[in-house]
Design a protein around this motif. Structure first.
Motif, PDB file in Angstrom:
ATOM      1  N   SER A   1      -7.001  -2.655  12.548  1.00  0.00           N
ATOM      2  CA  SER A   1      -7.576  -3.880  11.988  1.00  0.00           C
ATOM      3  C   SER A   1      -8.715  -4.313  12.910  1.00  0.00           C
ATOM      4  O   SER A   1      -8.566  -4.293  14.135  1.00  0.00           O
ATOM      5  CB  SER A   1      -6.536  -4.997  11.899  1.00  0.00           C
ATOM      6  OG  SER A   1      -5.478  -4.640  11.029  1.00  0.00           O
TER       7      SER A   1
ATOM      8  N   THR B   1       0.832  -1.202   0.000  1.00  0.00           N
ATOM      9  CA  THR B   1       0.000   0.000   0.000  1.00  0.00           C
ATOM     10  C   THR B   1       0.866   1.250   0.000  1.00  0.00           C
ATOM     11  O   THR B   1       1.948   1.273   0.589  1.00  0.00           O
ATOM     12  CB  THR B   1      -0.954   0.011   1.215  1.00  0.00           C
ATOM     13  OG1 THR B   1      -1.803   1.157   1.153  1.00  0.00           O
ATOM     14  CG2 THR B   1      -0.182   0.051   2.522  1.00  0.00           C
TER      15      THR B   1
ATOM     16  N   ALA C   1      -6.592   2.974   7.542  1.00  0.00           N
ATOM     17  CA  ALA C   1      -5.334   3.647   7.870  1.00  0.00           C
ATOM     18  C   ALA C   1      -5.179   4.999   7.186  1.00  0.00           C
ATOM     19  O   ALA C   1      -5.788   5.280   6.147  1.00  0.00           O
ATOM     20  CB  ALA C   1      -4.155   2.749   7.487  1.00  0.00           C
TER      21      ALA C   1
ATOM     22  N   GLN D   1      -7.130  -3.353   6.919  1.00  0.00           N
ATOM     23  CA  GLN D   1      -6.508  -2.024   6.989  1.00  0.00           C
ATOM     24  C   GLN D   1      -7.551  -0.933   6.968  1.00  0.00           C
ATOM     25  O   GLN D   1      -8.364  -0.848   6.051  1.00  0.00           O
ATOM     26  CB  GLN D   1      -5.552  -1.828   5.812  1.00  0.00           C
ATOM     27  CG  GLN D   1      -5.047  -0.400   5.648  1.00  0.00           C
ATOM     28  CD  GLN D   1      -4.188  -0.193   4.427  1.00  0.00           C
ATOM     29  OE1 GLN D   1      -3.424  -1.064   4.029  1.00  0.00           O
ATOM     30  NE2 GLN D   1      -4.304   0.973   3.801  1.00  0.00           N
TER      31      GLN D   1
ATOM     32  N   VAL E   1       1.823  -5.226   3.532  1.00  0.00           N
ATOM     33  CA  VAL E   1       0.874  -5.688   4.541  1.00  0.00           C
ATOM     34  C   VAL E   1       0.598  -7.169   4.306  1.00  0.00           C
ATOM     35  O   VAL E   1       0.389  -7.600   3.171  1.00  0.00           O
ATOM     36  CB  VAL E   1      -0.457  -4.909   4.470  1.00  0.00           C
ATOM     37  CG1 VAL E   1      -1.431  -5.399   5.545  1.00  0.00           C
ATOM     38  CG2 VAL E   1      -0.223  -3.411   4.603  1.00  0.00           C
TER      39      VAL E   1
ATOM     40  N   LEU F   1       3.050  -5.378   9.189  1.00  0.00           N
ATOM     41  CA  LEU F   1       3.462  -4.339   8.248  1.00  0.00           C
ATOM     42  C   LEU F   1       4.978  -4.407   8.156  1.00  0.00           C
ATOM     43  O   LEU F   1       5.659  -4.549   9.175  1.00  0.00           O
ATOM     44  CB  LEU F   1       3.037  -2.957   8.726  1.00  0.00           C
ATOM     45  CG  LEU F   1       1.603  -2.762   9.220  1.00  0.00           C
ATOM     46  CD1 LEU F   1       1.353  -1.287   9.532  1.00  0.00           C
ATOM     47  CD2 LEU F   1       0.595  -3.281   8.226  1.00  0.00           C
TER      48      LEU F   1
ATOM     49  N   TYR G   1      -3.324   3.216  12.214  1.00  0.00           N
ATOM     50  CA  TYR G   1      -3.613   1.961  11.506  1.00  0.00           C
ATOM     51  C   TYR G   1      -4.472   1.098  12.420  1.00  0.00           C
ATOM     52  O   TYR G   1      -4.173   0.947  13.609  1.00  0.00           O
ATOM     53  CB  TYR G   1      -2.320   1.223  11.151  1.00  0.00           C
ATOM     54  CG  TYR G   1      -2.519   0.066  10.210  1.00  0.00           C
ATOM     55  CD1 TYR G   1      -2.179   0.179   8.865  1.00  0.00           C
ATOM     56  CD2 TYR G   1      -3.052  -1.143  10.652  1.00  0.00           C
ATOM     57  CE1 TYR G   1      -2.372  -0.880   7.990  1.00  0.00           C
ATOM     58  CE2 TYR G   1      -3.256  -2.200   9.781  1.00  0.00           C
ATOM     59  CZ  TYR G   1      -2.909  -2.067   8.454  1.00  0.00           C
ATOM     60  OH  TYR G   1      -3.116  -3.118   7.587  1.00  0.00           O
TER      61      TYR G   1
ATOM     62  N   GLY H   1      -4.350  -2.007  16.912  1.00  0.00           N
ATOM     63  CA  GLY H   1      -3.548  -1.160  16.040  1.00  0.00           C
ATOM     64  C   GLY H   1      -2.992   0.038  16.778  1.00  0.00           C
ATOM     65  O   GLY H   1      -2.651  -0.042  17.948  1.00  0.00           O
TER      66      GLY H   1
ATOM     67  N   THR I   1       5.409   6.184   6.773  1.00  0.00           N
ATOM     68  CA  THR I   1       4.212   6.137   5.939  1.00  0.00           C
ATOM     69  C   THR I   1       4.246   7.076   4.739  1.00  0.00           C
ATOM     70  O   THR I   1       3.296   7.106   3.948  1.00  0.00           O
ATOM     71  CB  THR I   1       2.972   6.434   6.793  1.00  0.00           C
ATOM     72  OG1 THR I   1       3.150   7.677   7.496  1.00  0.00           O
ATOM     73  CG2 THR I   1       2.747   5.319   7.803  1.00  0.00           C
TER      74      THR I   1
END
Length: 360
Positions: free
Chosen positions: A210, A153, A203, A201, A255, A274, A208, A224, A249
């Protein structure tokens, strides 16, 4: 019995190696193969056969390599909205017409096997259908138990109050067209229909998350960094972010979501990692009290979905990246984002690519 000479065997083997016709390649073990190891998986001595583009040279391809991987690894899926889903094959992406009832969805483009949802865009993995004629039975129903789902991502430029999401819902089984007309369902009833949902995800560059949701459970159970609710913080604030010590990021990161099965036959946990430049951070969503119900949805098969959307108002997405306020008092939550500024700095689009499915 007459046996061929060593010279003849060598000549025949050499021809098999150099032949461009995959059917001439000697195949190995037929019990384990691409469906287990995943198309494009790197060479491993532990594997009884290989499923990558070098196996033809070394004559150690799995028996199902041609049917499952050759087309996928060639990067030649037909159709402008098709992508390679390694370990599964070519899939067609079907874009939502409506983001929410009465609000048109943003575009989702495919460029060189990379999916680019623009703001308010949402797209579904499908076996092939037209966006003008939606059919729930054409949506993929991936059985994820005992599998690893992975991708890369790029959410650089995605600020607070923006949400780049990769998730699964029970769209394939949805019988109602819903208020969005495309059979979309999720835990939040965005289009009027509720169903099981697994968020691998949700994010932005600062948070982030889940989450596991059984049908009807909008809140779910999550882990997260950032946000509030039934949520377990698992990373330090400096590990993930624009200046993250592990996941920076502003650059793409990989991922991987794993769905191991427990001794009782139910989903044991949602395990997400990640990774970037040799560094990895992990989270585990476990202890959900509706796991048995969610396991039934996983066994039936769930549809992969990609979306990108932003906060409609201040504090609207604080559950992802902020905290809960009561007037001027901060009640709970550990998110890095100031709710009053959410949704003001979202990039035009995000990217997802290198989708893979493999057996654990």
């Amino acid at each position: 019995m007459h046996l061929p000479s060593v010279k003849l065997i060598g000549r025949l083997f050499g021809e098999a190696l150099t032949s461009r016709k995959l059917r001439a390649i000697p195949y190995l073990n037929s019990e384990m193969g691409s469906s287990s190891y995943g198309c494009g998986s790197p060479f491993s001595r532990a594997h009884s056969c290989q499923c990558n583009d070098k196996c033809t040279k070394h004559a150690n391809c799995c028996a199902d390599y041609a049917s499952m991987c050759q087309r996928s690894l060639s990067n030649h899926c037909s159709g402008s909205q098709s992508i390679n889903f390694y370990g599964h094959g070519c899939v067609q992406l079907v874009n939502a017409q409506w983001n929410v009832p009465g609000e048109l969805a943003g575009p989702v483009h495919v460029e060189r096997n990379r999916v680019k949802p623009y703001l308010a865009g949402r797209t579904y993995f499908s076996m092939g259908q037209s966006s003008r004629s939606f059919d729930s039975h054409s949506y993929l129903a991936i059985r994820l138990l005992g599998k690893r789902f992975s991708y890369t991502t790029d959410i650089s430029g995605v600020g607070c109050g923006c949400n780049a999401a990769v998730y699964f819902t029970s769209m394939h089984q949805e019988k109602r067209a819903t208020k969005c007309g495309d059979f979309y369902c999720d835990a939040a009833r965005v289009c009027g229909a509720s169903c099981a949902e697994i968020d691998v995800q949700e994010a932005n560059m600062f948070a982030y998350r889940s989450t596991l949701h059984s049908d009807g459970d909008e809140t779910g159970w999550s882990a997260g960094l950032g946000g509030y609710g039934p949520h377990t913080k698992v990373w330090k604030n400096d590990e993930y972010g624009p200046h993250g010590t592990c996941i920076k990021t502003t650059n793409p990161y990989a991922v991987a979501a794993e769905f191991p099965v427990g001794e009782d036959g139910n989903l044991k946990e949602l395990r997400v990692s990640l990774s970037q430049a040799g560094c990895s951070i992990e989270l585990s969503v476990q202890g959900y009290n509706r796991t048995a119900e969610l396991t039934r949805a996983l066994r039936a098969g769930m549809t992969p979905i990609l979306s990108y959307w932003k906060s409609k108002a201040p504090w609207y997405l604080s559950w992802v990246d902020g905290w809960w306020m009561n007037g001027t008092k901060k009640l709970h939550g550990d998110g890095p984002c100031e709710g009053a500024e959410e949704g003001m700095d979202c990039g035009s689009h995000v990217k997802f690519y290198d989708f893979k499915l493999a057996t654990l």
